[in-house]
Design an enzyme around this catalytic site. Sequence first.
Site, PDB file in Angstrom:
ATOM      1  N   TYR A 241      20.259  -0.300  21.850  1.00 35.40           N
ATOM      2  CA  TYR A 241      21.311  -0.871  21.198  1.00 35.40           C
ATOM      3  C   TYR A 241      21.707  -0.015  19.771  1.00 35.40           C
ATOM      4  O   TYR A 241      20.871   0.358  19.478  1.00 35.40           O
ATOM      5  CB  TYR A 241      21.159  -2.453  20.789  1.00 35.40           C
ATOM      6  CG  TYR A 241      19.864  -2.811  19.794  1.00 35.40           C
ATOM      7  CD1 TYR A 241      19.755  -2.539  18.471  1.00 35.40           C
ATOM      8  CD2 TYR A 241      18.490  -2.709  20.778  1.00 35.40           C
ATOM      9  CE1 TYR A 241      18.568  -2.898  17.951  1.00 35.40           C
ATOM     10  CE2 TYR A 241      17.148  -3.184  19.847  1.00 35.40           C
ATOM     11  CZ  TYR A 241      17.259  -2.882  18.322  1.00 35.40           C
ATOM     12  OH  TYR A 241      15.975  -3.157  17.831  1.00 35.40           O
TER      13      TYR A 241
ATOM     14  N   GLN B 273       0.766  -1.258  -0.030  1.00 33.13           N
ATOM     15  CA  GLN B 273      -0.029   0.027   0.059  1.00 33.13           C
ATOM     16  C   GLN B 273       0.637   1.441   0.113  1.00 33.13           C
ATOM     17  O   GLN B 273       0.375   2.399  -0.543  1.00 33.13           O
ATOM     18  CB  GLN B 273      -0.817   0.131   1.036  1.00 33.13           C
ATOM     19  CG  GLN B 273      -0.325   0.040   2.414  1.00 33.13           C
ATOM     20  CD  GLN B 273      -1.237   0.045   3.649  1.00 33.13           C
ATOM     21  OE1 GLN B 273      -2.578  -0.105   3.365  1.00 33.13           O
ATOM     22  NE2 GLN B 273      -0.723   0.328   4.898  1.00 33.13           N
TER      23      GLN B 273
END
Length: 405
Positions: free
Chosen positions: A220, A40
Amino acid sequence: MSNSQGKGRPHVLIAGAGMGGLTLAAALLQKGFDVDVYEQAPELREVGAGLWISANGARVLDALGLKRVIEAINLPPQDRVVRFWKTGEEHSVYTRNSDSKADHTLIQVLRAELQRVLHDAVVKLKPGAVHFGVRSVGVENVSGRARLLLEDGTAVEGDVVVGCDGAHSRIRQSIFGPAPARYTGANAWRGLAPMEKLKPQHRRPLASTWVGPTAHVTTYPVQRNGEEFVSFSGQVDSETWQTESWSERGELADALKDFEGWHQDILDLFIHSENLFRWGIFVRDPLDRWSKGRVTLVGDACHSMTPYLGMGVNLTFEDAYVLARSLESTPGDVEGALKRYDAARIERANRTKAKSLEMLPIFHNPELARSETAWPYIQSQWSEEAVRARYDWLLAYDATTVEIR
């Protein structure tokens, strides 16, 4: 549509060009199938923050021949730690060098970078396979075929339709009806903070989970075009819920209020993030079947789960590869292949979904309020034995060789 690419094998239509759709497309194209993916969005977009890919997910990427390109965008951690929310003190939980039979290595990448790698792998095999700006709204089984219904009123026909269209899947709703979402009692925050704006301690190559009495944050390092960032995702208990969408913008003032009293290193991530996103975490009842006729589902479309085990994307990779193998094993019996796919995957996915939700009261626990009670709790809940019991059964799974009956 022609089936020239597939050499007589089924033509597979995929709704959604996220992690599941592109992984499935790459696997099927490599196996000689014809594939078309309908997405989409008008183009690949920079959405989502970082992803942890654990060993079970990495095996699929290796099988697709993507190990080298993934390593080029990976910033692997030297250690994985649990940290106390007030002081940042840390407890190592990386069992990488233990006698564990499971591989606890982590790959840490940006979702957008991984999506680009997967998209490139697909279009290298079939240029034009991904059709952007096409919204799928439903599906039909019709006389030995499957029809994907599009928002503009048209439809495309193939031998199989696979819904890889996420937690709000229109394909799932079309074949199994509505799946009401239940709020879990937690809101999520995520963002990306440029490393250059952060203090030196953020440069340490760690995968960290900061835990507290009513919230936790996972952080991280990741990279984009050579620039390094800290990716972070935080969940906080909240009686009021936000929209179930990980692209909803959030306000810094609200984040700082949610994490009031937390260590400055966590607050700095929110303060320096390029953008902040906030959403509610919801769950849906597990499905006992994913396939109907010549239609099936992959990833969040059939087992959207909380992020507390870091397994969402990894199980999506597993789904995609097992489905590709199932279809390859009996290309002349699509419906039988989809039944074998269900049998191979549903129990594992639903167990993981349940175990992930069970982690929330472990991450958010009253024992974590004070240092005197927090450390015995952390050392108990994240001992090597506890971590292996929690993860080894997940990490040891190999979608490339697991038996499909």
